[in-house]
Design an enzyme around this catalytic site. Structure first.
Site, mmCIF file in Angstrom:
data_model
loop_
_atom_site.group_PDB
_atom_site.id
_atom_site.type_symbol
_atom_site.label_atom_id
_atom_site.label_comp_id
_atom_site.label_asym_id
_atom_site.label_seq_id
_atom_site.Cartn_x
_atom_site.Cartn_y
_atom_site.Cartn_z
ATOM 1 N N ASP A 269 49.396 24.873 8.568
ATOM 2 C CA ASP A 269 48.819 24.814 7.225
ATOM 3 C C ASP A 269 49.153 26.039 6.384
ATOM 4 O OD1 ASP A 269 47.583 22.427 8.096
ATOM 5 O OD2 ASP A 269 45.919 23.568 8.916
ATOM 6 N N GLU B 299 47.528 13.712 2.709
ATOM 7 C CA GLU B 299 46.651 14.884 2.794
ATOM 8 C C GLU B 299 47.461 16.132 2.421
ATOM 9 O OE1 GLU B 299 45.448 15.421 6.858
ATOM 10 O OE2 GLU B 299 47.460 15.074 7.628
#
Length: 465
Positions: free
Chosen positions: A32, A197
């Site tokens: 991430d 996402e």
């Protein structure tokens, strides 16, 4: 852990010295990526997959910095679940993003609340990009909801800040100037083609971009564009196609020193260690070039060669041992078989980060080190060791390149009793990749390593702690 990266990867370890090695972090599993450019430095915030993870096991957020896109300095955890004592403490430290405003730095993260099946978005604040970040509210910024993961934030040219987030739907809300409260209701955006996402929202050259992890599974990276910060968003296609080598993805996009970069992650290190798919990811980066109309061309799947180096490292100033382009350590048996042994790690103490769990045969690579005209006289290092008998070889350009120094590491009185040691340096000129190669008792944790520097003979090195 990851530093025992093995013979299977050996052919990919040493590309041309002007390029990074992908993945860019090898001492931990990271995911991430959330890069931020501030005052000439790239601050790369990441989530962190624990070594034992099979599914997602994530408890803190890490920071790495670079000024050349190749060598990254580990600053450790800048926040953790303990930052939010009202949150679940054993898991769910998911994708972060940090933004600067008004001399403060704001960290937005998704976390879980004990007793609730739904996530919230939380915000923490710090006075510097290095943290430590402190809980800004004592409660959620965005209350529990099914879609509350993967926050992304940007400030428009008029000063209005927007927070986007969501899986499988994309949501938006205005932030007040204080960056810790919202203005108006949260708005659910129309479904974007291929959106799953991991949104990444930014403004560049009059265009607004929404990059994202594309429909699972596997996930690629897609993007949309708009003329306004609030949309409507027009799907533009893939930055990176879906690829079976990665069940997930998460983009982070920046411009730095006239170059454009997209960060993401892959499972290369996990797959090198086991055939089992485990949620242990590794951050990667590649450079790209926008088309004249602002669109983004398709990029190949993450390869082993990352971004080209921007600038060089000055070894005549203190270089943190945790400034690393690549690191690896593998135990080799008498038969020549390679074990997936733990290697170099980093740790944190009251004095800051340092390199630990150093094994025989392990090494650290620092790329693009400029020795200039050869004024260096010594190789100096700050080390701590419970026992003596270990050494650090300084080699140039490869593991078998010229050895220009060998520093003996003595017993210093303990694993955090630091001493600066020095040894003569052979005449070394120009720009080289530096390989710091460790030797000592096989299988033992040899010593801890805090920093190094090339001395000019004008003064004695001093302990840094």
């Amino acid at each position: 852990m990851l530093a025992g990266l093995c013979v299977l990867l050996a052919t990919a370890l040493f590309p041309a010295p002007v390029s990074a090695d992908n993945p860019i972090i090898q001492t931990l599993f990271t995911a991430d990526p959330a890069p931020m450019v501030h005052n000439g430095t790239v601050y790369l915030y990441t989530s962190h997959d624990e070594d034992e993870a099979r599914n997602f096991v994530m408890r803190d957020w890490r920071l790495y910095t670079s000024t050349d896109m190749v060598n990254w300095t580990d600053h450790g955890a800048v926040a953790s679940l303990k930052t939010f004592p009202w949150a679940r403490q054993d898991n769910d430290a998911w994708a972060p993003q940090v933004i600067a405003r008004g001399g403060k730095f704001y960290l937005y993260v998704p976390i879980s609340v004990a007793g609730s099946p739904k996530n919230v978005l939380a915000v923490a604040v710090a006075d510097t990009p290095y943290g430590p970040f402190k809980d800004a509210l004592g409660h959620a910024l965005i209350p529990p909801g099914n879609d509350n993961i993967d926050p992304t934030v940007a400030i428009d040219g008029d000063g209005q800040a927007y927070l986007y987030w969501g899986n499988p739907d994309l949501w938006r809300v205005k932030l007040n100037p204080d960056m810790i409260s919202t203005s108006g209701p949260a708005v659910k955006m129309p479904r974007l083609t291929d959106y799953q996402e991991g949104p990444w929202f930014y403004r560049r050259a009059g265009h607004y971009y929404m990059a994202f992890a594309s429909t699972c599974c596997p996930e690629g990276i897609g993007y949309a564009m708009s003329d306004h910060a609030t949309g409507p968003w027009q799907y533009k296609g893939s930055i990176m196609d879906h690829d079976k080598r990665s069940s997930g993805n998460h983009p982070g996009i920046i411009d730095y020193k006239g170059h454009s970069y997209v960060f993401g992650f892959n499972y290369r290190f996990n797959d090198a260690q086991t055939r089992e798919h485990r949620e242990r990811r590794s951050v990667t980066v590649t450079e790209f070039h926008y088309n004249p109309d602002g669109t983004i061309p398709m990029q190949p799947w993450w390869d082993t060669i990352g971004a080209k180096q921007l600038g060089t490292i000055n070894p005549f100033r203190r270089v943190e041992a945790e400034t690393i382009a690549w690191t690896s350590a593998s135990d080799t048996s008498a038969s020549g078989a390679h074990n997936w042994a733990p290697g170099v790690r980093t740790a944190k103490s009251a004095g800051g980060m340092y390199v630990t769990h150093v094994l025989d045969g392990g090494y650290i690579v620092v790329r693009g080190v400029d020795f200039g005209t050869g004024a260096g006289k010594s190789f100096d290092a700050t080390v701590a060791a419970a026992a003596g008998g270990s050494t650090i070889d300084l080699r140039l350009d490869s593991l078998t390149g010229p050895r220009v120094a060998t520093l003996a590491v003595p017993a210093t009185g303990g694993a955090e009793t630091w001493r600066s040691e020095t040894t003569p340096l052979a005449r070394t000129r120009g720009v080289h990749d530096v390989f710091l190669v460790f030797h000592g008792k096989p299988g033992a944790d040899l010593f801890n390593f805090d920093a190094w520097q090339i001395g000019t003979g004008r003064g004695k090195p001093r302990a840094s702690r």
